[in-house]
Design a protein around this motif. Structure first.
Motif, PDB file in Angstrom:
ATOM      1  N   LEU A   4      15.855 -15.555 -25.851  1.00 49.21           N
ATOM      2  CA  LEU A   4      14.905 -16.618 -25.510  1.00 49.21           C
ATOM      3  C   LEU A   4      15.574 -17.988 -25.615  1.00 49.21           C
ATOM      4  O   LEU A   4      16.149 -18.342 -26.655  1.00 49.21           O
ATOM      5  CB  LEU A   4      13.701 -16.551 -26.461  1.00 49.21           C
ATOM      6  N   CYS A   5      15.504 -18.759 -24.559  1.00 48.48           N
ATOM      7  CA  CYS A   5      16.046 -20.118 -24.552  1.00 48.48           C
ATOM      8  C   CYS A   5      15.331 -20.956 -25.607  1.00 48.48           C
ATOM      9  O   CYS A   5      14.147 -20.749 -25.873  1.00 48.48           O
ATOM     10  CB  CYS A   5      15.833 -20.738 -23.167  1.00 48.48           C
ATOM     11  N   THR A   6      16.058 -21.906 -26.202  1.00 48.76           N
ATOM     12  CA  THR A   6      15.441 -22.769 -27.220  1.00 48.76           C
ATOM     13  C   THR A   6      14.738 -23.970 -26.586  1.00 48.76           C
ATOM     14  O   THR A   6      14.087 -24.742 -27.277  1.00 48.76           O
ATOM     15  CB  THR A   6      16.498 -23.293 -28.212  1.00 48.76           C
ATOM     16  N   HIS A   7      14.854 -24.130 -25.292  1.00 48.88           N
ATOM     17  CA  HIS A   7      14.224 -25.272 -24.613  1.00 48.88           C
ATOM     18  C   HIS A   7      12.868 -24.938 -24.033  1.00 48.88           C
ATOM     19  O   HIS A   7      12.010 -25.815 -23.929  1.00 48.88           O
ATOM     20  CB  HIS A   7      15.156 -25.786 -23.510  1.00 48.88           C
ATOM     21  N   GLY A   8      12.657 -23.700 -23.663  1.00 45.86           N
ATOM     22  CA  GLY A   8      11.389 -23.310 -23.055  1.00 45.86           C
ATOM     23  C   GLY A   8      11.306 -21.806 -22.981  1.00 45.86           C
ATOM     24  O   GLY A   8      12.103 -21.100 -23.604  1.00 45.86           O
ATOM     25  N   VAL A   9      10.335 -21.357 -22.222  1.00 49.02           N
ATOM     26  CA  VAL A   9      10.114 -19.909 -22.156  1.00 49.02           C
ATOM     27  C   VAL A   9      10.883 -19.320 -20.978  1.00 49.02           C
ATOM     28  O   VAL A   9      10.389 -19.261 -19.844  1.00 49.02           O
ATOM     29  CB  VAL A   9       8.610 -19.583 -22.064  1.00 49.02           C
ATOM     30  N   TYR A  41      27.940 -18.362 -25.304  1.00 49.37           N
ATOM     31  CA  TYR A  41      27.508 -17.049 -25.795  1.00 49.37           C
ATOM     32  C   TYR A  41      28.336 -16.574 -26.977  1.00 49.37           C
ATOM     33  O   TYR A  41      28.008 -15.590 -27.611  1.00 49.37           O
ATOM     34  CB  TYR A  41      27.474 -16.003 -24.675  1.00 49.37           C
ATOM     35  N   ARG A  42      29.422 -17.284 -27.305  1.00 49.36           N
ATOM     36  CA  ARG A  42      30.246 -16.865 -28.430  1.00 49.36           C
ATOM     37  C   ARG A  42      29.645 -17.284 -29.767  1.00 49.36           C
ATOM     38  O   ARG A  42      29.810 -16.608 -30.768  1.00 49.36           O
ATOM     39  CB  ARG A  42      31.664 -17.433 -28.300  1.00 49.36           C
ATOM     40  N   ASP A  43      28.994 -18.440 -29.768  1.00 48.39           N
ATOM     41  CA  ASP A  43      28.411 -18.914 -31.028  1.00 48.39           C
ATOM     42  C   ASP A  43      26.969 -19.418 -30.883  1.00 48.39           C
ATOM     43  O   ASP A  43      26.375 -19.877 -31.856  1.00 48.39           O
ATOM     44  CB  ASP A  43      29.278 -20.008 -31.655  1.00 48.39           C
ATOM     45  N   GLY A  44      26.431 -19.373 -29.668  1.00 44.29           N
ATOM     46  CA  GLY A  44      25.051 -19.802 -29.447  1.00 44.29           C
ATOM     47  C   GLY A  44      24.866 -21.299 -29.280  1.00 44.29           C
ATOM     48  O   GLY A  44      23.748 -21.755 -29.026  1.00 44.29           O
ATOM     49  N   SER A  45      25.942 -22.064 -29.418  1.00 43.89           N
ATOM     50  CA  SER A  45      25.797 -23.527 -29.378  1.00 43.89           C
ATOM     51  C   SER A  45      25.327 -24.022 -28.017  1.00 43.89           C
ATOM     52  O   SER A  45      25.679 -23.461 -26.979  1.00 43.89           O
ATOM     53  CB  SER A  45      27.123 -24.202 -29.753  1.00 43.89           C
ATOM     54  N   ALA A  46      24.527 -25.086 -28.043  1.00 43.77           N
ATOM     55  CA  ALA A  46      24.052 -25.709 -26.807  1.00 43.77           C
ATOM     56  C   ALA A  46      25.200 -26.503 -26.200  1.00 43.77           C
ATOM     57  O   ALA A  46      25.868 -27.284 -26.877  1.00 43.77           O
ATOM     58  CB  ALA A  46      22.864 -26.609 -27.115  1.00 43.77           C
ATOM     59  N   GLN A  47      25.421 -26.306 -24.902  1.00 40.62           N
ATOM     60  CA  GLN A  47      26.582 -26.917 -24.254  1.00 40.62           C
ATOM     61  C   GLN A  47      26.230 -27.769 -23.043  1.00 40.62           C
ATOM     62  O   GLN A  47      27.119 -28.354 -22.425  1.00 40.62           O
ATOM     63  CB  GLN A  47      27.572 -25.826 -23.810  1.00 40.62           C
ATOM     64  N   ALA A  63      19.484 -28.231 -22.812  1.00 47.52           N
ATOM     65  CA  ALA A  63      19.593 -27.454 -24.050  1.00 47.52           C
ATOM     66  C   ALA A  63      20.143 -28.343 -25.165  1.00 47.52           C
ATOM     67  O   ALA A  63      21.152 -29.037 -24.975  1.00 47.52           O
ATOM     68  CB  ALA A  63      20.516 -26.259 -23.833  1.00 47.52           C
ATOM     69  N   GLU A  64      19.466 -28.347 -26.293  1.00 47.93           N
ATOM     70  CA  GLU A  64      19.928 -29.157 -27.437  1.00 47.93           C
ATOM     71  C   GLU A  64      20.106 -28.314 -28.682  1.00 47.93           C
ATOM     72  O   GLU A  64      21.053 -28.487 -29.428  1.00 47.93           O
ATOM     73  CB  GLU A  64      18.917 -30.263 -27.737  1.00 47.93           C
ATOM     74  N   LYS A  65      19.136 -27.411 -28.865  1.00 48.96           N
ATOM     75  CA  LYS A  65      19.139 -26.585 -30.070  1.00 48.96           C
ATOM     76  C   LYS A  65      19.878 -25.283 -29.762  1.00 48.96           C
ATOM     77  O   LYS A  65      19.662 -24.700 -28.696  1.00 48.96           O
ATOM     78  CB  LYS A  65      17.673 -26.308 -30.428  1.00 48.96           C
ATOM     79  N   PRO A  66      20.743 -24.832 -30.663  1.00 53.21           N
ATOM     80  CA  PRO A  66      21.456 -23.583 -30.402  1.00 53.21           C
ATOM     81  C   PRO A  66      20.544 -22.370 -30.395  1.00 53.21           C
ATOM     82  O   PRO A  66      19.465 -22.400 -30.995  1.00 53.21           O
ATOM     83  CB  PRO A  66      22.451 -23.486 -31.565  1.00 53.21           C
ATOM     84  N   VAL A  67      20.958 -21.320 -29.723  1.00 59.81           N
ATOM     85  CA  VAL A  67      20.321 -20.023 -29.906  1.00 59.81           C
ATOM     86  C   VAL A  67      21.087 -19.323 -31.023  1.00 59.81           C
ATOM     87  O   VAL A  67      22.270 -19.598 -31.241  1.00 59.81           O
ATOM     88  CB  VAL A  67      20.344 -19.142 -28.628  1.00 59.81           C
TER      89      VAL A  67
END
Ligand code: FES
Length: 105
Positions: A44-49, A75-81, A85-89
């Motif tokens: 699930l994206c951290t920005h929306g559904v 996808y290696r660490d979930g960081s927003a790039q 997207a601001e918040k990591p997954v």
């Protein structure tokens, strides 16, 4: 010894360069096969559904592009790039054992 690894899928269930969703109980996870390694992040994206497994998987830049607004996540660490997207997954440790992909939840 406590087994911390949860079975996720077979190594041949995710094609090279692909991302695919798997359900483990209430969790929906996105597994990526970059051709060398497997990676697992929350789907699930951290920005929306929207589900990252349904977006574009870019194995050159190591990012998943969200299908809804194009946010990018490593996808290696979930960081927003990439915006918006601001918040990591969340990302999970992965162990490939035999022909199975396992995750530490
Ligand atoms: Fe994923 Fe907006 S819902 S970038």
């Amino acid at each position: 010894e406590l087994n911390i690894w949860t079975d996720l899928c077979g190594i041949d269930e995710v094609g090279e360069g692909e991302a695919k969703a798997f359900l483990i109980g209430p969790k929906r996870l996105c597994a990526v096969n970059d051709g060398q390694n497997f990676f697992v992040v929350d789907d699930l994206c951290t920005h929306g559904v929207a589900y990252l497994s349904e977006g574009y998987c870019d194995t050159e830049e190591c990012v998943l592009e969200c299908p809804l607004h194009g946010g990018l996540f490593d996808y290696r660490d979930g960081s927003a790039q990439g915006d918006p997207a601001e918040k990591p997954v969340r990302s999970y440790a992965v162990l490939v054992e035999g022909n199975r992909v396992k995750v530490k939840l």
